[in-house]
Design an enzyme around this catalytic site. Structure first.
Site, mmCIF file in Angstrom:
data_model
loop_
_atom_site.group_PDB
_atom_site.id
_atom_site.type_symbol
_atom_site.label_atom_id
_atom_site.label_comp_id
_atom_site.label_asym_id
_atom_site.label_seq_id
_atom_site.Cartn_x
_atom_site.Cartn_y
_atom_site.Cartn_z
ATOM 1 N N HIS A 126 5.943 86.125 -2.119
ATOM 2 C CA HIS A 126 6.649 86.786 -3.214
ATOM 3 C C HIS A 126 7.530 87.895 -2.661
ATOM 4 O O HIS A 126 7.338 88.349 -1.533
ATOM 5 C CB HIS A 126 5.654 87.347 -4.235
ATOM 6 C CG HIS A 126 4.565 88.169 -3.621
ATOM 7 N ND1 HIS A 126 3.351 87.634 -3.225
ATOM 8 C CD2 HIS A 126 4.490 89.486 -3.303
ATOM 9 C CE1 HIS A 126 2.597 88.571 -2.709
ATOM 10 N NE2 HIS A 126 3.265 89.717 -2.740
ATOM 11 N N ARG B 34 0.891 88.628 10.598
ATOM 12 C CA ARG B 34 -0.236 88.475 9.691
ATOM 13 C C ARG B 34 0.363 88.007 8.374
ATOM 14 O O ARG B 34 1.307 88.618 7.859
ATOM 15 C CB ARG B 34 -0.979 89.805 9.529
ATOM 16 C CG ARG B 34 -2.173 89.745 8.551
ATOM 17 C CD ARG B 34 -1.762 90.110 7.142
ATOM 18 N NE ARG B 34 -2.894 90.257 6.236
ATOM 19 C CZ ARG B 34 -2.788 90.489 4.942
ATOM 20 N NH1 ARG B 34 -1.583 90.587 4.368
ATOM 21 N NH2 ARG B 34 -3.864 90.625 4.188
ATOM 22 N N ASP C 163 0.373 87.235 4.424
ATOM 23 C CA ASP C 163 -0.224 87.651 3.164
ATOM 24 C C ASP C 163 -0.370 86.453 2.225
ATOM 25 O O ASP C 163 0.546 85.627 2.112
ATOM 26 C CB ASP C 163 0.671 88.724 2.517
ATOM 27 C CG ASP C 163 0.062 89.328 1.284
ATOM 28 O OD1 ASP C 163 -1.070 89.842 1.382
ATOM 29 O OD2 ASP C 163 0.713 89.295 0.218
ATOM 30 N N GLU D 288 -4.339 85.619 5.880
ATOM 31 C CA GLU D 288 -5.295 86.300 5.009
ATOM 32 C C GLU D 288 -6.042 85.247 4.190
ATOM 33 O O GLU D 288 -5.592 84.842 3.114
ATOM 34 C CB GLU D 288 -4.583 87.282 4.072
ATOM 35 C CG GLU D 288 -5.549 88.015 3.144
ATOM 36 C CD GLU D 288 -4.892 88.531 1.871
ATOM 37 O OE1 GLU D 288 -5.596 89.194 1.083
ATOM 38 O OE2 GLU D 288 -3.703 88.256 1.648
ATOM 39 N N HIS E 93 -7.523 97.287 4.056
ATOM 40 C CA HIS E 93 -6.810 97.942 2.957
ATOM 41 C C HIS E 93 -7.115 97.315 1.606
ATOM 42 O O HIS E 93 -6.695 97.848 0.575
ATOM 43 C CB HIS E 93 -5.302 97.858 3.214
ATOM 44 C CG HIS E 93 -4.785 96.443 3.220
ATOM 45 N ND1 HIS E 93 -5.124 95.529 4.196
ATOM 46 C CD2 HIS E 93 -3.978 95.769 2.351
ATOM 47 C CE1 HIS E 93 -4.535 94.373 3.935
ATOM 48 N NE2 HIS E 93 -3.848 94.491 2.819
ATOM 49 N N ASP E 94 -7.827 96.188 1.605
ATOM 50 C CA ASP E 94 -8.059 95.441 0.368
ATOM 51 C C ASP E 94 -9.488 95.549 -0.148
ATOM 52 O O ASP E 94 -9.870 94.817 -1.064
ATOM 53 C CB ASP E 94 -7.714 93.961 0.580
ATOM 54 C CG ASP E 94 -6.238 93.681 0.399
ATOM 55 O OD1 ASP E 94 -5.577 94.415 -0.350
ATOM 56 O OD2 ASP E 94 -5.738 92.725 1.015
ATOM 57 N N ASP F 294 -9.037 100.098 -3.741
ATOM 58 C CA ASP F 294 -7.620 100.452 -3.747
ATOM 59 C C ASP F 294 -7.295 101.256 -5.024
ATOM 60 O O ASP F 294 -7.682 100.853 -6.113
ATOM 61 C CB ASP F 294 -6.817 99.146 -3.701
ATOM 62 C CG ASP F 294 -5.329 99.329 -3.886
ATOM 63 O OD1 ASP F 294 -4.831 100.429 -3.632
ATOM 64 O OD2 ASP F 294 -4.679 98.341 -4.293
ATOM 65 N N ARG G 15 -7.092 103.722 0.970
ATOM 66 C CA ARG G 15 -5.829 103.929 1.691
ATOM 67 C C ARG G 15 -5.494 105.418 1.791
ATOM 68 O O ARG G 15 -4.343 105.825 1.679
ATOM 69 C CB ARG G 15 -4.706 103.161 0.994
ATOM 70 C CG ARG G 15 -5.010 101.672 0.834
ATOM 71 C CD ARG G 15 -3.987 100.940 -0.023
ATOM 72 N NE ARG G 15 -4.346 99.527 -0.182
ATOM 73 C CZ ARG G 15 -3.616 98.630 -0.843
ATOM 74 N NH1 ARG G 15 -2.484 99.004 -1.432
ATOM 75 N NH2 ARG G 15 -4.013 97.371 -0.928
#
Length: 536
Positions: A155, A255, A257, A286, A366-367, A411, A415
């Protein structure tokens, strides 16, 4: 001793050895190919950086209205971290033992996470632009530190040129096939609902109604993230050119996404493009679960190893594990030593050994909430998990700040900005990370040696395994129990009786008698890494 490709060797008892074979390469009905992965990754220690939150340089001009560096992070706020800030702290990373950096997205975007890209050829000006990235990349490479970027190719954003062009021109735009638009709506001259009010946006999120509600498909129905139509040849050419451009610029890999949102044929072609530009480029996807479909040698080299992550949380977190959290939608549950050993056996049986050696093994990201937060501040859990991570096959990855005791919930709290005030650091924890990383770097068996399960004691919370290569055999014993453990680990066939062993981790001694390691006591919630004494 080198294991055959596609097999993993374990010992379940002192007398019997099991061979657990990976699934055949044709399991997913893809062409049988020889699996080759980047050699450098097998020795790499990664450090994941969320660019807005790691470090800020005075050499990068900043806009106004930045959040205070040490204030809690917010969904939309910017802290002003930049790439020159990273370059100025490479000494810190090198001292920790880091040999590779994985960056969350760095391209121009209106979001602090930068997962909604405006321009794939321009580094975000708040990060310092392309010039700052050039400086950082050259400085990192000069120190032997590789750099992998986050590729967001499923996206884009509302500010992406081709999407904005259609937003302005509707059915008259030559780019309307770049995204999944409601074509009837465009032909009728109706406006896209790209900027719904907040109340409407909350109703749309996750509803699978974005095509109807917005006039275009959006990732997870997030209006700011319109989904590419990768069936359009021009879109594929564009993304492949972006991938090749940055590889030629000098990055060491991608990496990817949410790659499961795009068809496999796309990723097969993507691999050809990237590997043609640099055969040693690392492609890591991922994927939160079983990734065999993508790891047959024709798409990715590896994935972010969330199966490893959940197993470590379950065993080392134990009774302290916060099971109310569901990272990636997966349930967390405490694991006994036997359950953990079985989970690791299953993980090692999934993939070809070439793949296992380059899996990105992470404890935080981060997720999800940080590891230390998920185990409710149990530092011993993080230490034992880190020792396991640094003695396990695959590329170890440290999420920025874990090494100094940073915490953070879901999140955006996971972060937070890195605190450069050293009085805020857990220096003992950082020293632990440094020692564990050094241990891994000094012993090839921990990076490339095959893996043998030796012992799992569910009542005592003890797990032991060996890493073995031609010149060295190491035995790792992890006591996650609440009582001391008198060593009693079966090693028949690994060491002769009478062999003296030295603990590389804490300096103790042990010996082999009657096919078992004995003669020493391991304190509660501690580990040992045993080697033949004369090897030191």
């Amino acid at each position: 001793m080198k294991p055959a490709r596609g097999t993993h060797r374990f010992t379940a008892s002192p007398d019997k050895e099991q061979i657990i074979k990976a699934r055949p390469l044709g399991f997913w009905k893809t062409p049988r190919v020889c699996i080759v992965t980047p050699d450098w990754v097998k020795d790499a220690i990664f450090y994941q950086i969320f660019p807005d939150r790691f470090a800020r340089s005075e050499a990068v001009p900043k806009p106004s209205n930045l959040e205070p560096w040490d204030s809690p992070p917010t969904v939309h706020g910017f802290k002003g971290g930049d790439l020159l800030g990273v370059a100025e702290h490479l000494d810190y990373l090198q001292a920790l033992g880091i040999t590779a950096i994985y960056f969350n997205p760095i391209f121009q975007s209106a979001a602090n996470h930068r997962y909604s890209t405006h321009d794939y050829y321009q580094v975000d000006p708040i990060l310092g632009g392309n010039e700052a990235f050039r400086v950082l990349l050259d400085a990192a490479h000069a120190r032997g530190i590789r750099v992998v970027l986050d590729g967001v190719f499923n996206h884009a954003s509302r500010g992406f040129y081709q999407f904005h062009h259609t937003l302005e021109n509707g059915a008259a735009s030559p780019y309307w096939d770049w995204f999944h638009f409601d074509e009837e709506r465009l032909r009728d001259g109706k406006r896209l609902n790209a900027y719904p009010d907040l109340e409407e946006e909350q109703r749309i999120l996750g509803s699978q109604r974005s095509l109807e509600a917005l006039g275009y498909q959006a990732w997870w129905d997030v209006p700011a993230m319109p989904k590419f139509n990768t069936d359009t040849p021009a879109v594929r050419r564009f993304i492949f050119d972006v991938a090749c451009h940055w590889i030629e610029f000098g990055i060491d890999g991608w990496r990817l996404d949410v790659p499961y949102e795009i068809d496999d044929a796309f990723w097969r072609e993507f691999r050809v493009v990237v590997k043609t530009a640099n055969p040693e480029a690392y492609i890591v996807g991922e994927i939160w679960g079983d990734a065999r479909r993508w790891l047959q040698g024709d798409q990715f080299d590896a994935v972010m190893n969330y199966i490893f992550n959940r197993a470590c949380l379950g065993f080392f977190g134990g009774e302290h594990l916060d099971t109310t959290q569901r990272p990636g939608g997966f349930t967390l549950q405490p694991l006994s030593a036997v359950q953990f050993a079985d989970a690791i056996d299953n993980l090692l049986s999934l993939y070809d050994w070439e793949v296992t050696l380059v899996q990105l093994n992470l404890l935080s990201s981060h997720d999800e909430p940080r590891f230390l937060t998920l185990v409710q501040g149990d530092e011993k859990a993080l230490q034992l998990a880190t020792l396991f991570q640094m003695t396990f096959p695959g590329a170890s990855c440290v999420y920025y700040g874990d090494e100094i005791g940073m915490e953070g919930g879901p999140d955006p709290d996971c972060r937070r900005a890195f605190p450069w005030d050293e009085t805020c650091w857990d220096h003992d924890l950082r020293a632990f990370f440094q020692r564990a990383i050094t241990l891994r770097r000094e012993h090839p068996a921990l990076r490339r040696g095959h893996y043998l399960r030796l012992h799992a004691d569910g009542q005592r919370g003890v797990y032991a395994f060996a890493r073995q290569e031609e010149r060295e055999t190491l035995v790792v014993v992890l006591n996650n129990g609440l009582a001391s453990y008198y060593l009693d680990v079966p090693v028949r066939g690994l060491f002769a009786d009478g062999t003296a062993l030295h603990d590389l981790w804490e300096g103790g001694k042990a010996q082999v008698a009657a096919g078992r390691i004995t003669g020493a006591t391991l304190p509660r919630r501690s580990g040992a890494v045993l080697a033949v004494r004369e090897n030191r």
